[in-house]
Design a protein around this motif. Structure first.
Motif, PDB file in Angstrom:
ATOM      1  N   LEU A  47       0.820  -1.215   0.000  1.00 52.63           N
ATOM      2  CA  LEU A  47       0.000   0.000   0.000  1.00 52.63           C
ATOM      3  C   LEU A  47       0.854   1.267   0.000  1.00 52.63           C
ATOM      4  O   LEU A  47       0.337   2.362  -0.211  1.00 52.63           O
ATOM      5  CB  LEU A  47      -0.923   0.026   1.230  1.00 52.63           C
ATOM      6  N   ALA A  48       2.139   1.128   0.225  1.00 52.65           N
ATOM      7  CA  ALA A  48       3.020   2.297   0.315  1.00 52.65           C
ATOM      8  C   ALA A  48       3.355   2.798  -1.091  1.00 52.65           C
ATOM      9  O   ALA A  48       4.479   2.630  -1.590  1.00 52.65           O
ATOM     10  CB  ALA A  48       4.287   1.944   1.085  1.00 52.65           C
ATOM     11  N   LYS A  49       2.366   3.424  -1.720  1.00 47.50           N
ATOM     12  CA  LYS A  49       2.495   3.838  -3.125  1.00 47.50           C
ATOM     13  C   LYS A  49       2.753   5.335  -3.301  1.00 47.50           C
ATOM     14  O   LYS A  49       2.951   5.789  -4.423  1.00 47.50           O
ATOM     15  CB  LYS A  49       1.224   3.466  -3.890  1.00 47.50           C
ATOM     16  N   ASN A  50       2.733   6.109  -2.226  1.00 46.53           N
ATOM     17  CA  ASN A  50       2.910   7.552  -2.380  1.00 46.53           C
ATOM     18  C   ASN A  50       3.967   8.071  -1.404  1.00 46.53           C
ATOM     19  O   ASN A  50       3.730   9.010  -0.652  1.00 46.53           O
ATOM     20  CB  ASN A  50       1.572   8.265  -2.152  1.00 46.53           C
ATOM     21  N   PRO A  51       5.157   7.477  -1.404  1.00 45.11           N
ATOM     22  CA  PRO A  51       6.175   7.881  -0.430  1.00 45.11           C
ATOM     23  C   PRO A  51       6.783   9.232  -0.779  1.00 45.11           C
ATOM     24  O   PRO A  51       6.656   9.725  -1.902  1.00 45.11           O
ATOM     25  CB  PRO A  51       7.220   6.767  -0.555  1.00 45.11           C
ATOM     26  N   ASN A  52       7.438   9.828   0.191  1.00 40.93           N
ATOM     27  CA  ASN A  52       8.156  11.083  -0.060  1.00 40.93           C
ATOM     28  C   ASN A  52       9.321  10.866  -1.010  1.00 40.93           C
ATOM     29  O   ASN A  52       9.664  11.747  -1.797  1.00 40.93           O
ATOM     30  CB  ASN A  52       8.673  11.665   1.259  1.00 40.93           C
ATOM     31  N   MET A  53       9.946   9.701  -0.919  1.00 42.58           N
ATOM     32  CA  MET A  53      11.043   9.355  -1.822  1.00 42.58           C
ATOM     33  C   MET A  53      10.714   8.045  -2.508  1.00 42.58           C
ATOM     34  O   MET A  53      10.180   7.117  -1.880  1.00 42.58           O
ATOM     35  CB  MET A  53      12.370   9.252  -1.044  1.00 42.58           C
ATOM     36  N   GLY A  99      15.354  -5.977  13.183  1.00 40.28           N
ATOM     37  CA  GLY A  99      15.866  -6.638  14.384  1.00 40.28           C
ATOM     38  C   GLY A  99      14.996  -7.823  14.738  1.00 40.28           C
ATOM     39  O   GLY A  99      14.494  -8.540  13.870  1.00 40.28           O
ATOM     40  N   ILE A 100      14.741  -8.012  16.031  1.00 42.90           N
ATOM     41  CA  ILE A 100      13.927  -9.139  16.496  1.00 42.90           C
ATOM     42  C   ILE A 100      12.531  -8.686  16.883  1.00 42.90           C
ATOM     43  O   ILE A 100      11.529  -9.305  16.514  1.00 42.90           O
ATOM     44  CB  ILE A 100      14.613  -9.835  17.687  1.00 42.90           C
ATOM     45  N   LYS A 101      12.462  -7.591  17.615  1.00 40.65           N
ATOM     46  CA  LYS A 101      11.166  -7.052  18.046  1.00 40.65           C
ATOM     47  C   LYS A 101      10.947  -5.629  17.535  1.00 40.65           C
ATOM     48  O   LYS A 101      10.239  -4.843  18.145  1.00 40.65           O
ATOM     49  CB  LYS A 101      11.062  -7.079  19.574  1.00 40.65           C
ATOM     50  N   GLY A 102      11.578  -5.332  16.413  1.00 37.12           N
ATOM     51  CA  GLY A 102      11.462  -3.993  15.849  1.00 37.12           C
ATOM     52  C   GLY A 102      12.468  -3.012  16.401  1.00 37.12           C
ATOM     53  O   GLY A 102      12.510  -1.851  15.974  1.00 37.12           O
ATOM     54  N   GLU A 103      13.301  -3.487  17.327  1.00 40.34           N
ATOM     55  CA  GLU A 103      14.276  -2.593  17.968  1.00 40.34           C
ATOM     56  C   GLU A 103      15.418  -2.216  17.024  1.00 40.34           C
ATOM     57  O   GLU A 103      16.167  -1.271  17.292  1.00 40.34           O
ATOM     58  CB  GLU A 103      14.826  -3.253  19.230  1.00 40.34           C
ATOM     59  N   GLY A 104      15.530  -2.922  15.899  1.00 41.42           N
ATOM     60  CA  GLY A 104      16.635  -2.675  14.986  1.00 41.42           C
ATOM     61  C   GLY A 104      16.322  -1.698  13.866  1.00 41.42           C
ATOM     62  O   GLY A 104      17.142  -1.504  12.970  1.00 41.42           O
ATOM     63  N   ARG A 105      15.147  -1.075  13.910  1.00 39.39           N
ATOM     64  CA  ARG A 105      14.781  -0.137  12.840  1.00 39.39           C
ATOM     65  C   ARG A 105      15.472   1.208  13.069  1.00 39.39           C
ATOM     66  O   ARG A 105      15.370   1.803  14.150  1.00 39.39           O
ATOM     67  CB  ARG A 105      13.277   0.044  12.779  1.00 39.39           C
ATOM     68  N   VAL A 106      16.155   1.688  12.018  1.00 38.10           N
ATOM     69  CA  VAL A 106      16.914   2.934  12.113  1.00 38.10           C
ATOM     70  C   VAL A 106      16.630   3.796  10.884  1.00 38.10           C
ATOM     71  O   VAL A 106      16.016   3.356   9.910  1.00 38.10           O
ATOM     72  CB  VAL A 106      18.432   2.663  12.221  1.00 38.10           C
ATOM     73  N   LYS A 107      17.113   5.025  10.933  1.00 34.82           N
ATOM     74  CA  LYS A 107      16.952   5.959   9.820  1.00 34.82           C
ATOM     75  C   LYS A 107      17.722   5.472   8.598  1.00 34.82           C
ATOM     76  O   LYS A 107      18.872   5.050   8.689  1.00 34.82           O
ATOM     77  CB  LYS A 107      17.464   7.333  10.244  1.00 34.82           C
ATOM     78  N   ASN A 108      17.059   5.535   7.449  1.00 34.83           N
ATOM     79  CA  ASN A 108      17.724   5.242   6.180  1.00 34.83           C
ATOM     80  C   ASN A 108      18.652   6.417   5.842  1.00 34.83           C
ATOM     81  O   ASN A 108      18.197   7.550   5.723  1.00 34.83           O
ATOM     82  CB  ASN A 108      16.669   5.075   5.083  1.00 34.83           C
ATOM     83  N   PRO A 109      19.946   6.191   5.715  1.00 35.92           N
ATOM     84  CA  PRO A 109      20.883   7.304   5.486  1.00 35.92           C
ATOM     85  C   PRO A 109      20.643   8.029   4.163  1.00 35.92           C
ATOM     86  O   PRO A 109      21.144   9.143   3.974  1.00 35.92           O
ATOM     87  CB  PRO A 109      22.257   6.622   5.512  1.00 35.92           C
ATOM     88  N   LEU A 110      19.859   7.445   3.257  1.00 30.14           N
ATOM     89  CA  LEU A 110      19.574   8.101   1.985  1.00 30.14           C
ATOM     90  C   LEU A 110      18.460   9.137   2.109  1.00 30.14           C
ATOM     91  O   LEU A 110      18.210   9.893   1.174  1.00 30.14           O
ATOM     92  CB  LEU A 110      19.182   7.058   0.930  1.00 30.14           C
ATOM     93  N   TYR A 111      17.804   9.181   3.265  1.00 31.90           N
ATOM     94  CA  TYR A 111      16.690  10.099   3.484  1.00 31.90           C
ATOM     95  C   TYR A 111      17.138  11.375   4.177  1.00 31.90           C
ATOM     96  O   TYR A 111      17.972  11.345   5.092  1.00 31.90           O
ATOM     97  CB  TYR A 111      15.623   9.433   4.358  1.00 31.90           C
ATOM     98  N   GLU A 164      16.105  14.193   6.845  1.00 31.27           N
ATOM     99  CA  GLU A 164      15.314  14.043   8.058  1.00 31.27           C
ATOM    100  C   GLU A 164      13.873  14.502   7.871  1.00 31.27           C
ATOM    101  O   GLU A 164      12.941  13.913   8.416  1.00 31.27           O
ATOM    102  CB  GLU A 164      15.965  14.792   9.229  1.00 31.27           C
ATOM    103  N   GLU A 165      13.668  15.558   7.058  1.00 36.15           N
ATOM    104  CA  GLU A 165      12.306  16.072   6.886  1.00 36.15           C
ATOM    105  C   GLU A 165      11.424  15.132   6.070  1.00 36.15           C
ATOM    106  O   GLU A 165      10.199  15.301   6.025  1.00 36.15           O
ATOM    107  CB  GLU A 165      12.333  17.455   6.238  1.00 36.15           C
ATOM    108  N   ASP A 166      12.024  14.147   5.403  1.00 37.78           N
ATOM    109  CA  ASP A 166      11.246  13.211   4.595  1.00 37.78           C
ATOM    110  C   ASP A 166      10.935  11.908   5.317  1.00 37.78           C
ATOM    111  O   ASP A 166      10.251  11.040   4.784  1.00 37.78           O
ATOM    112  CB  ASP A 166      11.987  12.893   3.293  1.00 37.78           C
TER     113      ASP A 166
END
Length: 452
Positions: free
Chosen positions: A92-98, A133-145, A147-149
């Motif tokens: 469903l993620a068809k209208n992303p900022n990038m 990660g295992i419980k979602g704790e490993g989600r981090v910022k994508n360096p290609l983004y 911050e405002e996006d």
């Protein structure tokens, strides 16, 4: 006559149990003590407060007639099945900022079973995050983004568990066009997500309608008609004309119906309420007695979801500092008051539900506490940590409790263990009709989740 008989029976049960309690404190000539089981003491207290243990029992997730529902969105199996897939659908993620965010995230990116349907990080990331990660704790910022996006919120992600017992959603309760939000119509600002309240649905339905837009998740009629989802929409909304059936509103109603079934009814406390006397440990039973007595937790956390539609200022810190894009504006910091514009509501936040908390490491609307014990000790001390909150705004319920260390540890046991349903994966599909990876589909997440 039947109601009179029922009330008489309840009073008789309470009298009997309190008689046992009285006898347990008395001695005979032979100094003989009659010990009353902790379980009986707890039952007596619950009968005193609610009249019946049934008042705290969560229904089965398939007992649709007994799950609280929006009158304008009755729960059906077909809706729940459709909603379950759409909730987890990264497609469903068809209208992303990038463009690189296309098909990479879902509702479940920030509300997944592994973290008790919260985010596994202090600040949930939808678009613009990588990894799980295992419980979602490993989600981090994508360096290609930039911050405002990045798609994240300036406040902790609330759990989607027990939303059936909440008629407004979010920490400030801004979503929900009925009930608790009656009288707030002037604040349903046009051209903002709050405008969704005008559809007249309750909280979770309204939140999903608004959320699909906020998070740029798209329901495209042509794509639905040419996908495996068409038949599921047909089964879920058979009375809608075909030209209206494959819509954002119907997708939202299906997701909301699914979310209403997220009930942690297999937890030890729920099993105890249903008659299994051995479901809780002695320590958890003692902790439950603290919860419903000296801890005064029940004054705000009530009903089957152990939440309430009340808002309180207890001076917890906001989500700010080391996180991404967390310069918290005053409207967010004021909580309910930031939405209603009523100064009496300033710095008040909604009472959260209490099930399956131990899978995350951040508590409070700002994630300022690391453990459940930290939160209990904070409330036990009754001293606000947020200097922005004036003393005269603090809730009268936020006072020192004088709990002992033993009582605190027992209460931790009740909250961490007795309120923990270890089978939330029953709410997660094995696969999606599209075959997409979920709850995230970026390459790092796919590797972590084993679907690369």
């Amino acid at each position: 006559m039947k109601d009179l008989y029922s009330r008489t029976n309840v009073r008789s049960e309470i009298l009997f149990l309190f008689t046992l309690l009285f006898l347990s404190s008395c001695t005979s000539d032979n100094d003989y003590y009659q010990t009353v089981p902790v379980s009986s003491i707890l039952e007596a207290r619950i009968l005193e407060l609610y009249g019946s243990k049934d008042e705290l029992i969560l229904p089965s997730e398939t007992d649709y007639s007994n799950i609280p529902s929006d009158p304008n969105n009755p729960i059906t199996q077909a809706k729940v099945e459709l909603g379950k897939f759409l909730f987890h659908e990264t497609g469903l993620a068809k209208n992303p900022n990038m463009e690189i965010g296309t098909d990479m995230y879902s509702c479940a990116s920030c509300h997944h079973a592994a973290a008790g349907f919260q985010a596994g990080t202090k600040q949930g990331i939808g678009e613009g995050g990588i990894g799980f990660g295992i419980k979602g704790e490993g989600r981090v910022k994508n360096p290609l983004y930039l911050e405002e996006d990045i798609d994240l919120q300036p406040i902790r992600t609330p759990s989607a568990l027990n939303v059936a017992y909440q008629d407004v959603m979010l920490w400030n309760g801004q979503f929900g066009g009925t009930g608790t939000n009656a009288g707030t119509e002037d604040n349903w600002t046009i051209d903002t997500p709050k405008e969704a309240n005008n559809f007249g649905f309750q909280g979770v339905e309204t939140q999903v309608i608004a959320g699909l837009g906020v998070h740029r998740l798209v329901i495209d009629e042509d794509e639905i008609i040419n996908s495996p989802y068409k038949n599921m929409f047909d089964l879920a909304f058979p009375n809608d004309a075909p030209e209206n059936r494959y819509s954002k509103i119907n997708a939202s109603l299906a997701i909301a119906a699914f979310e209403r079934t997220l009930l942690p009814n297999q937890s030890p406390f729920q099993e105890w309420l249903k008659g299994n006397e051995n479901a809780m440990s002695e320590q958890s039973l003692n902790g439950a007695n603290v919860f419903f007595n000296q801890g005064k937790c029940f004054t705000c956390h009530s009903g089957p979801g152990l939440n309430s539609m009340t808002f309180h200022a207890i001076g917890m810190n906001d989500l700010a500092g080391e996180e991404i894009n967390t310069v918290v504006d005053m409207a967010t910091a004021k909580g309910r008051g930031g939405f209603t514009q009523n100064p009496d509501d300033d710095f008040k936040f909604k009472t959260p539900q209490l099930y399956n908390l131990k899978d995350v490491k951040f508590y409070g609307h700002g994630g300022s506490f690391q453990t459940i014990k930290d939160v209990i000790e904070y409330k036990n001390n009754g001293i606000a940590e947020n200097n922005l909150v004036p003393a005269d705004k603090l809730s009268p319920n936020f006072t020192g409790l004088e709990l002992t260390d033993v009582q605190i540890n027992n209460l931790v046991s009740f909250l961490e263990i007795a309120l923990y349903d270890n089978n939330l994966n029953r709410f997660v599909p094995d696969t999606l009709p599209t075959g997409n990876c979920f709850p995230n589909a970026d390459s790092d997440s796919a590797a972590d989740l084993g679907c690369d």
